[in-house]
Write a protein that holds these residues in place. Structure first.
Motif, PDB file in Angstrom:
ATOM      1  N   GLY A 192       8.133   5.385   4.845  1.00 11.40           N
ATOM      2  CA  GLY A 192       8.138   6.723   4.269  1.00 11.40           C
ATOM      3  C   GLY A 192       8.030   6.775   2.763  1.00 11.40           C
ATOM      4  N   VAL A 193       8.029   5.648   2.101  1.00  5.70           N
ATOM      5  CA  VAL A 193       7.872   5.660   0.645  1.00  5.70           C
ATOM      6  C   VAL A 193       6.385   5.825   0.343  1.00  5.70           C
ATOM      7  CG1 VAL A 193       8.179   4.339  -1.469  1.00  5.70           C
ATOM      8  CG2 VAL A 193       9.880   4.194   0.334  1.00  5.70           C
ATOM      9  N   ASN A 194       6.052   6.849  -0.429  1.00  4.35           N
ATOM     10  CA  ASN A 194       4.649   7.163  -0.681  1.00  4.35           C
ATOM     11  C   ASN A 194       4.060   6.409  -1.849  1.00  4.35           C
ATOM     12  OD1 ASN A 194       4.430   8.935   1.459  1.00  4.35           O
ATOM     13  ND2 ASN A 194       5.237  10.649   0.273  1.00  4.35           N
ATOM     14  N   THR A 195       4.866   5.692  -2.613  1.00  7.18           N
ATOM     15  CA  THR A 195       4.332   4.983  -3.766  1.00  7.18           C
ATOM     16  C   THR A 195       4.041   3.535  -3.408  1.00  7.18           C
ATOM     17  OG1 THR A 195       6.554   4.426  -4.512  1.00  7.18           O
ATOM     18  CG2 THR A 195       5.584   6.421  -5.392  1.00  7.18           C
ATOM     19  N   GLY A 196       2.878   3.083  -3.765  1.00  7.11           N
ATOM     20  CA  GLY A 196       2.519   1.689  -3.562  1.00  7.11           C
ATOM     21  C   GLY A 196       2.717   0.931  -4.858  1.00  7.11           C
ATOM     22  N   GLY A 197       2.302  -0.323  -4.882  1.00  3.27           N
ATOM     23  CA  GLY A 197       2.397  -1.101  -6.110  1.00  3.27           C
ATOM     24  C   GLY A 197       2.857  -2.515  -5.859  1.00  3.27           C
ATOM     25  N   LYS A 257       0.842  -1.190   0.000  1.00  2.00           N
ATOM     26  CA  LYS A 257       0.000   0.000   0.000  1.00  2.00           C
ATOM     27  C   LYS A 257       0.877   1.239   0.000  1.00  2.00           C
ATOM     28  CE  LYS A 257      -4.199   0.003   2.366  1.00  2.00           C
ATOM     29  NZ  LYS A 257      -4.918  -0.086   3.650  1.00  2.00           N
ATOM     30  N   ALA A 258       0.362   2.336  -0.449  1.00  2.00           N
ATOM     31  CA  ALA A 258       1.100   3.595  -0.451  1.00  2.00           C
ATOM     32  C   ALA A 258       1.314   4.048   0.989  1.00  2.00           C
ATOM     33  CB  ALA A 258       0.337   4.653  -1.220  1.00  2.00           C
ATOM     34  N   GLY A 259       2.575   4.381   1.316  1.00  2.15           N
ATOM     35  CA  GLY A 259       2.893   4.877   2.645  1.00  2.15           C
ATOM     36  C   GLY A 259       3.245   3.807   3.653  1.00  2.15           C
TER      37      GLY A 259
END
Length: 120
Positions: free
Chosen positions: A61-66, A55-57
């Protein structure tokens, strides 16, 4: 609980599972990233790669999910240490040597390949 004879940074080869022609990892070699003795598993670089949906966040601290591809632990019985001379899987043995230093005799254990007798 059995003692794990595989250490971090060892070069290991997968000796069981699906063959590479059918999408498996048998026969592949890689470095050990981590050892988990409580579950009898090891984490090997490039082996047993799985897709992980994040999930994003969630990821420090990484805001990109995928979708990420990461290594998953594999059971220690499915890998074997690679012999440094023949580059084939081998068992390990310990050799006890007597070393004299500062007038005292000390016992030192060394991990040795069963196949060639070389130090690991």
């Amino acid at each position: 609980m059995a003692r794990i004879r595989i250490k971090k940074n060892d070069l290991v080869q997968v000796i069981s599972g699906r063959i590479q022609a059918k999408g498996g990892d048998r026969g592949k070699q890689g470095r050990v990233i981590g050892v988990y003795p409580e579950t009898n598993r090891v984490l090997v670089e490039g082996i047993n790669r799985v897709t992980k949906h994040t999930k994003a966040g969630d990821n420090q601290g990484v805001n990109t999910g995928g979708i990420q591809v990461v290594e998953a632990p594999i059971h220690v019985s499915n890998v074997a240490v690679v012999d440094p001379e023949t580059k084939k899987p081998t068992r390990t043995r310990t050799r006890v040597e007597s070393i004299e230093r500062d007038g005292r005799t000390k016992q030192q254990r060394t991990r040795v390949s069963v196949r060639s007798g070389k130090d690991l």
